[in-house]
Design a protein around this motif. Structure first.
Motif, PDB file in Angstrom:
ATOM      1  N   ARG A  65       2.994 -14.572  14.665  1.00  0.00           N
ATOM      2  CA  ARG A  65       3.892 -13.428  14.555  1.00  0.00           C
ATOM      3  C   ARG A  65       3.081 -12.170  14.227  1.00  0.00           C
ATOM      4  N   THR A  66       3.317 -11.131  14.979  1.00  0.00           N
ATOM      5  CA  THR A  66       2.596  -9.876  14.780  1.00  0.00           C
ATOM      6  C   THR A  66       3.590  -8.803  14.348  1.00  0.00           C
ATOM      7  N   TYR A  67       3.315  -8.182  13.222  1.00  0.00           N
ATOM      8  CA  TYR A  67       4.203  -7.163  12.665  1.00  0.00           C
ATOM      9  C   TYR A  67       3.447  -5.842  12.545  1.00  0.00           C
ATOM     10  N   GLU A  68       4.181  -4.756  12.481  1.00  0.00           N
ATOM     11  CA  GLU A  68       3.560  -3.463  12.221  1.00  0.00           C
ATOM     12  C   GLU A  68       3.029  -3.421  10.796  1.00  0.00           C
ATOM     13  N   ASN A  69       1.910  -2.715  10.617  1.00  0.00           N
ATOM     14  CA  ASN A  69       1.302  -2.576   9.294  1.00  0.00           C
ATOM     15  C   ASN A  69       2.179  -1.773   8.346  1.00  0.00           C
ATOM     16  N   LEU A  70       1.962  -1.985   7.051  1.00  0.00           N
ATOM     17  CA  LEU A  70       2.532  -1.101   6.053  1.00  0.00           C
ATOM     18  C   LEU A  70       2.056   0.320   6.353  1.00  0.00           C
ATOM     19  N   GLU A  71       2.913   1.284   6.107  1.00  0.00           N
ATOM     20  CA  GLU A  71       2.560   2.658   6.395  1.00  0.00           C
ATOM     21  C   GLU A  71       1.419   3.122   5.489  1.00  0.00           C
ATOM     22  N   GLU A  72       0.488   3.865   6.068  1.00  0.00           N
ATOM     23  CA  GLU A  72      -0.658   4.345   5.288  1.00  0.00           C
ATOM     24  C   GLU A  72      -0.197   5.253   4.160  1.00  0.00           C
ATOM     25  N   SER A  73       0.876   5.997   4.392  1.00  0.00           N
ATOM     26  CA  SER A  73       1.396   6.876   3.336  1.00  0.00           C
ATOM     27  C   SER A  73       1.896   6.058   2.151  1.00  0.00           C
ATOM     28  N   LEU A  74       2.412   4.860   2.404  1.00  0.00           N
ATOM     29  CA  LEU A  74       2.837   3.975   1.324  1.00  0.00           C
ATOM     30  C   LEU A  74       1.634   3.433   0.563  1.00  0.00           C
ATOM     31  N   LEU A  75       0.618   3.003   1.292  1.00  0.00           N
ATOM     32  CA  LEU A  75      -0.576   2.450   0.648  1.00  0.00           C
ATOM     33  C   LEU A  75      -1.299   3.500  -0.200  1.00  0.00           C
ATOM     34  N   ALA A  76      -1.096   4.771   0.097  1.00  0.00           N
ATOM     35  CA  ALA A  76      -1.761   5.848  -0.651  1.00  0.00           C
ATOM     36  C   ALA A  76      -1.035   6.211  -1.942  1.00  0.00           C
ATOM     37  N   THR A  77       0.146   5.639  -2.181  1.00  0.00           N
ATOM     38  CA  THR A  77       0.907   6.011  -3.370  1.00  0.00           C
ATOM     39  C   THR A  77       0.346   5.352  -4.628  1.00  0.00           C
ATOM     40  N   ASP A  78       0.554   6.007  -5.754  1.00  0.00           N
ATOM     41  CA  ASP A  78       0.190   5.413  -7.045  1.00  0.00           C
ATOM     42  C   ASP A  78       0.975   4.127  -7.285  1.00  0.00           C
ATOM     43  N   ALA A  79       2.208   4.084  -6.774  1.00  0.00           N
ATOM     44  CA  ALA A  79       3.062   2.924  -7.002  1.00  0.00           C
ATOM     45  C   ALA A  79       2.507   1.680  -6.331  1.00  0.00           C
ATOM     46  N   MET A  80       2.049   1.802  -5.083  1.00  0.00           N
ATOM     47  CA  MET A  80       1.508   0.632  -4.385  1.00  0.00           C
ATOM     48  C   MET A  80       0.192   0.198  -5.004  1.00  0.00           C
ATOM     49  N   GLN A  81      -0.601   1.162  -5.414  1.00  0.00           N
ATOM     50  CA  GLN A  81      -1.851   0.847  -6.118  1.00  0.00           C
ATOM     51  C   GLN A  81      -1.541   0.062  -7.392  1.00  0.00           C
ATOM     52  N   HIS A  82      -0.501   0.479  -8.109  1.00  0.00           N
ATOM     53  CA  HIS A  82      -0.123  -0.187  -9.345  1.00  0.00           C
ATOM     54  C   HIS A  82       0.321  -1.620  -9.079  1.00  0.00           C
ATOM     55  N   LEU A  83       1.120  -1.828  -8.037  1.00  0.00           N
ATOM     56  CA  LEU A  83       1.568  -3.176  -7.696  1.00  0.00           C
ATOM     57  C   LEU A  83       0.390  -4.105  -7.420  1.00  0.00           C
ATOM     58  N   VAL A  84      -0.549  -3.623  -6.633  1.00  0.00           N
ATOM     59  CA  VAL A  84      -1.703  -4.458  -6.294  1.00  0.00           C
ATOM     60  C   VAL A  84      -2.556  -4.730  -7.523  1.00  0.00           C
ATOM     61  N   ASN A  85      -2.754  -3.722  -8.370  1.00  0.00           N
ATOM     62  CA  ASN A  85      -3.527  -3.920  -9.597  1.00  0.00           C
ATOM     63  C   ASN A  85      -2.863  -4.958 -10.511  1.00  0.00           C
ATOM     64  N   GLN A  86      -1.529  -4.922 -10.587  1.00  0.00           N
ATOM     65  CA  GLN A  86      -0.813  -5.917 -11.389  1.00  0.00           C
ATOM     66  C   GLN A  86      -1.012  -7.313 -10.811  1.00  0.00           C
ATOM     67  N   PHE A  87      -0.967  -7.420  -9.492  1.00  0.00           N
ATOM     68  CA  PHE A  87      -1.160  -8.708  -8.837  1.00  0.00           C
ATOM     69  C   PHE A  87      -2.555  -9.260  -9.123  1.00  0.00           C
ATOM     70  N   ILE A  88      -3.567  -8.408  -9.016  1.00  0.00           N
ATOM     71  CA  ILE A  88      -4.946  -8.845  -9.275  1.00  0.00           C
ATOM     72  C   ILE A  88      -5.102  -9.277 -10.730  1.00  0.00           C
ATOM     73  N   GLU A  89      -4.541  -8.502 -11.641  1.00  0.00           N
ATOM     74  CA  GLU A  89      -4.660  -8.820 -13.068  1.00  0.00           C
ATOM     75  C   GLU A  89      -3.980 -10.142 -13.407  1.00  0.00           C
ATOM     76  N   MET A  90      -2.766 -10.349 -12.906  1.00  0.00           N
ATOM     77  CA  MET A  90      -2.014 -11.554 -13.247  1.00  0.00           C
ATOM     78  C   MET A  90      -2.586 -12.803 -12.584  1.00  0.00           C
ATOM     79  N   SER A  91      -3.114 -12.665 -11.377  1.00  0.00           N
ATOM     80  CA  SER A  91      -3.636 -13.823 -10.656  1.00  0.00           C
ATOM     81  C   SER A  91      -5.052 -14.182 -11.067  1.00  0.00           C
ATOM     82  N   GLY A  92      -5.813 -13.194 -11.524  1.00  0.00           N
ATOM     83  CA  GLY A  92      -7.206 -13.449 -11.886  1.00  0.00           C
ATOM     84  C   GLY A  92      -8.137 -13.524 -10.692  1.00  0.00           C
ATOM     85  N   ILE A  93      -7.680 -13.087  -9.507  1.00  0.00           N
ATOM     86  CA  ILE A  93      -8.539 -13.105  -8.332  1.00  0.00           C
ATOM     87  C   ILE A  93      -9.585 -12.000  -8.430  1.00  0.00           C
ATOM     88  N   ALA A  94     -10.662 -12.137  -7.666  1.00  0.00           N
ATOM     89  CA  ALA A  94     -11.673 -11.088  -7.614  1.00  0.00           C
ATOM     90  C   ALA A  94     -11.054  -9.835  -7.007  1.00  0.00           C
TER      91      ALA A  94
END
Length: 210
Positions: free
Chosen positions: A78-107
């Motif tokens: 299945r091929t889907y359109e990417n998340l919008e670059e304007s969304l990835l540039a937001t502080d909110a999306m950065q925060h979500l990813v940082n929370q995911f990395i912190e909670m999971s312990g991944i590199a």
């Protein structure tokens, strides 16, 4: 693969409402979904990586799950359109990813797959997760609730095994950030129904995996 910690089968946090408000408008731009779940799930999908502290889109690839994991749409590329670059540039999306990395312990440079969903309640008991009780084939799966309107149901369910009764049930509230250990537990969601049949009913969320 990260080291499994059996004490962290399920982790819950709530994201600040200011971040959630930043994320909401992007769900109005989700494209049509041409696959079997397209009538009731709009979706974007991207692989991202944290590069120099910023979210970086990785090369586009098809999303496919083995039919032993996904009996609804298994072995289908299945091929889907990417998340919008304007969304990835937001502080909110950065925060979500940082929370995911912190909670999971991944590199911090691990590839992270992100699905952006609008799940529509179109008929009685519309399934948010049409594959039923399942695992996704990762170490960590996170559901991040962003918005909902005119629905009842759609609660997150967590199971000790595929055949067990759910051991955890919780509404996917705006701002809820729930991470499950995908190697150790199973998950699903309860069917959704409209409260007012004359209005659109939906649940907006991100699913992050690694």
């Amino acid at each position: 693969m990260t080291k499994v910690n059996n004490q962290n089968l399920l982790q819950l946090r709530f994201i600040e409402q200011a971040f959630i408000e930043q994320l909401k408008p992007s769900f109005d731009n989700l494209p049509a979904n041409p696959y079997a779940d397209g009538a009731f799930r709009l979706r974007r999908y991207s692989v991202i990586k944290l590069v120099d502290g910023k979210l970086s889109l990785q090369p586009t690839k098809a999303f496919v799950q083995d039919d032993s994991i996904n009996q609804f749409q298994g072995n289908i590329e299945r091929t889907y359109e990417n998340l919008e670059e304007s969304l990835l540039a937001t502080d909110a999306m950065q925060h979500l990813v940082n929370q995911f990395i912190e909670m999971s312990g991944i590199a911090s440079d691990t590839d992270i797959e992100i699905h952006q969903f609008r799940m529509l309640a179109i008929d009685a008991d519309t399934p948010p997760a049409p594959e039923g009780v399942h695992q996704d084939g990762f170490d960590h799966v996170c559901v991040a609730g962003v918005s909902h309107s005119n629905i009842e149901g759609g609660e997150l369910l967590v199971y000790e095994s595929r055949d067990a009764e759910p051991c955890f049930k919780m509404e996917i509230k705006d701002g809820m950030f729930a991470m499950v250990n995908d190697r150790q537990v199973w998950h699903n969601a309860t069917p959704m129904n409209k409260i007012d049949n004359d209005k659109v009913g939906y649940l907006d969320c991100f699913v992050l995996t690694a």
